[in-house]
Design a protein around this motif. Sequence first.
Motif, mmCIF file in Angstrom:
data_model
loop_
_atom_site.group_PDB
_atom_site.id
_atom_site.type_symbol
_atom_site.label_atom_id
_atom_site.label_comp_id
_atom_site.label_asym_id
_atom_site.label_seq_id
_atom_site.Cartn_x
_atom_site.Cartn_y
_atom_site.Cartn_z
ATOM 1 N N LEU A 23 0.753 -1.179 0.064
ATOM 2 C CA LEU A 23 -0.043 -0.060 -0.082
ATOM 3 C C LEU A 23 0.900 1.146 -0.046
ATOM 4 C CD1 LEU A 23 -2.948 -0.856 2.451
ATOM 5 C CD2 LEU A 23 -2.885 -0.987 0.016
ATOM 6 N N ASP A 24 1.832 1.146 -0.945
ATOM 7 C CA ASP A 24 3.031 2.215 -0.785
ATOM 8 C C ASP A 24 2.667 3.214 -1.995
ATOM 9 O OD1 ASP A 24 5.076 3.945 -1.103
ATOM 10 O OD2 ASP A 24 6.595 2.238 -0.762
ATOM 11 N N GLU A 25 1.611 4.393 -1.628
ATOM 12 C CA GLU A 25 1.206 5.117 -2.673
ATOM 13 C C GLU A 25 2.419 6.032 -3.570
ATOM 14 O OE1 GLU A 25 -2.576 7.571 -2.141
ATOM 15 O OE2 GLU A 25 -2.381 6.753 -0.118
ATOM 16 N N ALA A 26 3.374 6.163 -2.735
ATOM 17 C CA ALA A 26 4.614 7.149 -3.237
ATOM 18 C C ALA A 26 5.423 6.132 -4.214
ATOM 19 C CB ALA A 26 5.648 7.618 -2.272
ATOM 20 N N ARG A 27 5.424 5.075 -3.979
ATOM 21 C CA ARG A 27 6.236 4.060 -4.963
ATOM 22 C C ARG A 27 5.373 3.837 -5.997
ATOM 23 N NH1 ARG A 27 10.089 2.977 -7.681
ATOM 24 N NH2 ARG A 27 10.696 0.556 -8.018
ATOM 25 N N MET A 28 3.961 3.397 -6.034
ATOM 26 C CA MET A 28 2.949 3.414 -7.095
ATOM 27 C C MET A 28 2.939 4.740 -8.111
ATOM 28 S SD MET A 28 -0.451 1.703 -5.676
ATOM 29 C CE MET A 28 -0.382 1.542 -3.673
ATOM 30 N N ALA A 29 2.981 5.931 -7.466
ATOM 31 C CA ALA A 29 3.175 7.074 -7.932
ATOM 32 C C ALA A 29 4.411 7.171 -9.200
ATOM 33 C CB ALA A 29 3.028 8.244 -7.272
ATOM 34 N N GLU A 30 5.489 6.476 -8.506
ATOM 35 C CA GLU A 30 6.637 6.702 -9.411
ATOM 36 C C GLU A 30 6.550 5.601 -10.575
ATOM 37 O OE1 GLU A 30 9.662 5.202 -6.890
ATOM 38 O OE2 GLU A 30 9.592 6.984 -5.571
ATOM 39 N N LEU A 31 5.651 4.840 -10.578
ATOM 40 C CA LEU A 31 5.713 3.773 -11.572
ATOM 41 C C LEU A 31 4.530 3.856 -12.548
ATOM 42 C CD1 LEU A 31 6.011 0.648 -9.101
ATOM 43 C CD2 LEU A 31 7.808 1.543 -10.809
ATOM 44 N N ILE A 32 3.625 4.799 -12.389
ATOM 45 C CA ILE A 32 2.426 5.113 -13.092
ATOM 46 C C ILE A 32 2.275 6.234 -13.898
ATOM 47 C CG2 ILE A 32 1.104 3.308 -11.964
ATOM 48 C CD1 ILE A 32 -0.372 5.634 -10.415
ATOM 49 N N THR A 33 1.433 6.353 -14.892
ATOM 50 C CA THR A 33 0.979 7.782 -15.491
ATOM 51 C C THR A 33 0.166 8.464 -14.841
ATOM 52 O OG1 THR A 33 -0.852 6.668 -16.866
ATOM 53 C CG2 THR A 33 1.495 6.894 -17.890
ATOM 54 N N PRO A 34 0.038 9.828 -14.985
ATOM 55 C CA PRO A 34 -1.049 10.646 -14.106
ATOM 56 C C PRO A 34 -2.453 10.133 -14.386
ATOM 57 C CG PRO A 34 0.646 11.952 -15.165
ATOM 58 C CD PRO A 34 0.873 10.630 -15.775
#
Length: 135
Positions: A23-34
Amino acid sequence: MSALSHPEMIERVKTMYGAILALDEARMAELITPGFVLIEADPLPYRGSFAGPAGVKRLISEFSEKYFAKWGIEIVDFTASDDRVVAHLHFTTTGKTTGKEFSMPVLEVWKFDGDKLAEMRPFYWDVKLAGEVAG
């Protein structure tokens, strides 16, 4: 078309699974498009579109809190194409309210935009059973 090689795409998806399970939102954000979206099938009680890291976190939290008492995912295999990775998983769970169990294959199709993940769609072997077990 992805800017990554097939092995790099698969590694990116594996990294995303780790971020989702943590549930690491910061890491997910690094991997995905806006505009990243995870889309669940209509027959499921947790159907719909879940946008961005917050949406994915909300889905996984609801998944555990409302629908499934315990669940496990085994990664079986990955296949990559020009802009997609298909993850072959085996999903085992028990319905929180129903007490019913199931164990079935699931395919999750991840779409890339450049080097980022843009979309994920799960396909359950028996979506009707998954919905019944979830309640």
